[in-house]
Design a protein around this motif. Structure first.
Motif, short mmCIF file in Angstrom:
data_model
loop_
_atom_site.label_atom_id
_atom_site.label_comp_id
_atom_site.label_asym_id
_atom_site.label_seq_id
_atom_site.Cartn_x
_atom_site.Cartn_y
_atom_site.Cartn_z
N PHE A 242 8.71 -2.99 -2.79
CA PHE A 242 8.39 -3.36 -1.41
C PHE A 242 7.87 -2.15 -0.63
O PHE A 242 6.93 -2.27 0.16
CB PHE A 242 9.64 -3.93 -0.72
CG PHE A 242 9.39 -4.38 0.69
CD1 PHE A 242 8.74 -5.58 0.95
CD2 PHE A 242 9.78 -3.60 1.77
CE1 PHE A 242 8.50 -5.99 2.25
CE2 PHE A 242 9.55 -4.00 3.06
CZ PHE A 242 8.91 -5.21 3.31
N THR A 243 8.46 -0.97 -0.85
CA THR A 243 8.01 0.24 -0.18
C THR A 243 6.58 0.60 -0.58
O THR A 243 5.73 0.92 0.27
CB THR A 243 8.94 1.42 -0.52
OG1 THR A 243 10.29 1.07 -0.20
CG2 THR A 243 8.55 2.66 0.25
N VAL A 244 6.28 0.53 -1.89
CA VAL A 244 4.93 0.83 -2.38
C VAL A 244 3.92 -0.15 -1.81
O VAL A 244 2.83 0.24 -1.36
CB VAL A 244 4.91 0.80 -3.92
CG1 VAL A 244 3.48 0.85 -4.44
CG2 VAL A 244 5.71 1.96 -4.49
N VAL A 245 4.27 -1.43 -1.81
CA VAL A 245 3.36 -2.47 -1.29
C VAL A 245 3.06 -2.24 0.18
O VAL A 245 1.91 -2.34 0.62
CB VAL A 245 3.98 -3.86 -1.52
CG1 VAL A 245 3.27 -4.91 -0.67
CG2 VAL A 245 3.90 -4.25 -2.98
N THR A 246 4.08 -1.92 0.97
CA THR A 246 3.90 -1.71 2.40
C THR A 246 2.94 -0.56 2.68
O THR A 246 2.03 -0.66 3.52
CB THR A 246 5.25 -1.43 3.07
OG1 THR A 246 6.14 -2.53 2.82
CG2 THR A 246 5.08 -1.27 4.57
N ILE A 247 3.12 0.56 1.97
CA ILE A 247 2.26 1.73 2.17
C ILE A 247 0.83 1.42 1.78
O ILE A 247 -0.12 1.69 2.52
CB ILE A 247 2.80 2.93 1.37
CG1 ILE A 247 4.15 3.39 1.93
CG2 ILE A 247 1.80 4.09 1.40
CD1 ILE A 247 4.83 4.45 1.08
N LEU A 248 0.64 0.84 0.59
CA LEU A 248 -0.71 0.61 0.07
C LEU A 248 -1.47 -0.42 0.89
O LEU A 248 -2.61 -0.19 1.30
CB LEU A 248 -0.63 0.17 -1.39
CG LEU A 248 -1.96 -0.03 -2.10
CD1 LEU A 248 -2.74 1.28 -2.15
CD2 LEU A 248 -1.75 -0.57 -3.52
N TYR A 249 -0.84 -1.57 1.15
CA TYR A 249 -1.55 -2.62 1.89
C TYR A 249 -1.83 -2.20 3.32
O TYR A 249 -2.89 -2.52 3.87
CB TYR A 249 -0.73 -3.91 1.88
CG TYR A 249 -0.91 -4.72 0.62
CD1 TYR A 249 -2.05 -5.48 0.42
CD2 TYR A 249 0.06 -4.73 -0.37
CE1 TYR A 249 -2.22 -6.22 -0.72
CE2 TYR A 249 -0.10 -5.47 -1.52
CZ TYR A 249 -1.23 -6.21 -1.69
OH TYR A 249 -1.41 -6.94 -2.83
N GLY A 250 -0.88 -1.50 3.95
CA GLY A 250 -1.09 -1.07 5.33
C GLY A 250 -2.32 -0.19 5.46
O GLY A 250 -3.12 -0.34 6.39
N THR A 251 -2.50 0.72 4.50
CA THR A 251 -3.65 1.64 4.55
C THR A 251 -4.96 0.92 4.26
O THR A 251 -5.93 1.05 5.01
CB THR A 251 -3.45 2.78 3.52
OG1 THR A 251 -2.20 3.42 3.76
CG2 THR A 251 -4.57 3.80 3.65
#
Length: 317
Positions: A242-251
């Motif tokens: 979930f942490t990885v997804v949040t960072i990648l998609y947000g950018t």
């Protein structure tokens, strides 16, 4: 921009800093790149050598690490060359870089969606999980992610490569990104811009929807677990993903899926650096720091004698 010609190379502006600052950035990015490759290779190696990590979750994690190595390698070497003073790239190299950057990025988005589905099945359907997510299904899922990424982007790049570009062929970026590349065309690119926007929406938002739906179902299931410890254990298996997804998609959503509002070009450069240089290093760090099995496997490899003593001690008990 009114001089129509057969452009054979592009000038990548990169970062307009002093030579001293460019040298400093070169050293920093080079060190980050080495750490990124080393960390992701370490995760792939751990998954292969430690039998405790021979599960679908860690198979997908090793695939993500493999993708990250090639994803960052499609950009960072060129960025380092740009900082060292080699700012011209050939037309073929520019198009090739664009192809691999978007292909690998698209494959990564779908792989993250598959990883979310894997967590959903493990938490919401644990009894059938081993039979559903067998090795054959895992290989087919990852192969599909690679295939979709590389085939979909191929037709997009084929469309872009047929455009005629104008002089001066200057790209105000540190790599051949699609939006600044389209702005160099002498032709009307309204259709191409619509196709690129539709492509970005379809790839990013489709994989994002898979992830969101999976997490909604996970949260719904976990909330019904009576014990607090059980809920924490279930959520801990999803925390790293979930942490990885949040960072990648947000950018990426901010860069490619947003209204056509004028932002300073340096904002996109900064986000580009974060997306292509920093994020591939954050992923293995996040998974190692938040994952007990990976930390145990790393500890076992780093100190095999201690692990052997612990195992003997546990057996004697």
């Amino acid at each position: 921009m009114d001089k129509q010609t057969n452009v054979t190379q592009f000038l990548l502006v990169g970062f307009a800093f002093s030579p001293e600052m460019q040298f400093f950035l070169f050293v920093v990015f080079f060190c980050i790149y080495l750490l990124t490759v080393t960390a992701n290779v370490a995760i792939i190696s751990l998954v292969r050598v430690d039998t405790r990590l021979h599960t679908p979750m860690y198979f997908f994690l090793s695939q993500l690490s493999f993708l990250e190595i090639w994803y960052t390698s499609s950009i960072v070497p060129g960025l380092l060359a740009n900082l060292a003073g080699w700012k011209y790239v050939s037309f073929f190299r520019c198009i090739t870089q664009t192809y691999f950057y978007f292909s690998l990025g698209s494959a990564e988005f779908f792989l993250l969606g598959v990883m979310a589905i894997d967590r959903y099945l493990a938490i919401c359907n644990p009894l059938r999980y081993p039979s559903i997510m067998n090795s054959k299904v895992c290989i087919q899922a990852t192969s599909t992610c690679w295939l979709i990424g590389f085939l979909s982007v191929f037709f997009l790049i084929l469309l872009i490569s047929r455009l005629t570009f104008c002089q001066p062929a200057i790209i105000n970026h540190f790599f051949c990104d699609l939006p600044p590349l389209l702005r160099l065309s002498c032709q009307e690119t309204f259709l191409e811009e619509i196709i690129v926007f539709f492509f970005a929406c379809s790839i990013i938002l489709t994989s994002f929807l898979l992830t969101v739906v999976s997490y909604v179902l996970i949260i719904s299931t976990v909330s019904k677990i009576p014990s607090t410890k059980g809920r924490q254990k279930a959520f801990s298996t999803c925390a790293s993903h979930f942490t990885v997804v949040t960072i990648l998609y947000g950018t990426v959503i901010f860069i490619y899926v947003r209204p056509n509002v004028s932002y300073p070009i340096d904002v996109n450069k900064f986000l580009g650096v974060f997306n292509t240089v920093v994020t591939p290093l954050l992923n293995p760090i996040i998974y190692c720091l938040r994952n007990k099995e990976v930390k145990d496997a790393l500890r076992k490899v780093m100190n095999p004698k201690s692990s052997l003593r612990n195992g003997i001690h546990s057996d004697s008990k």
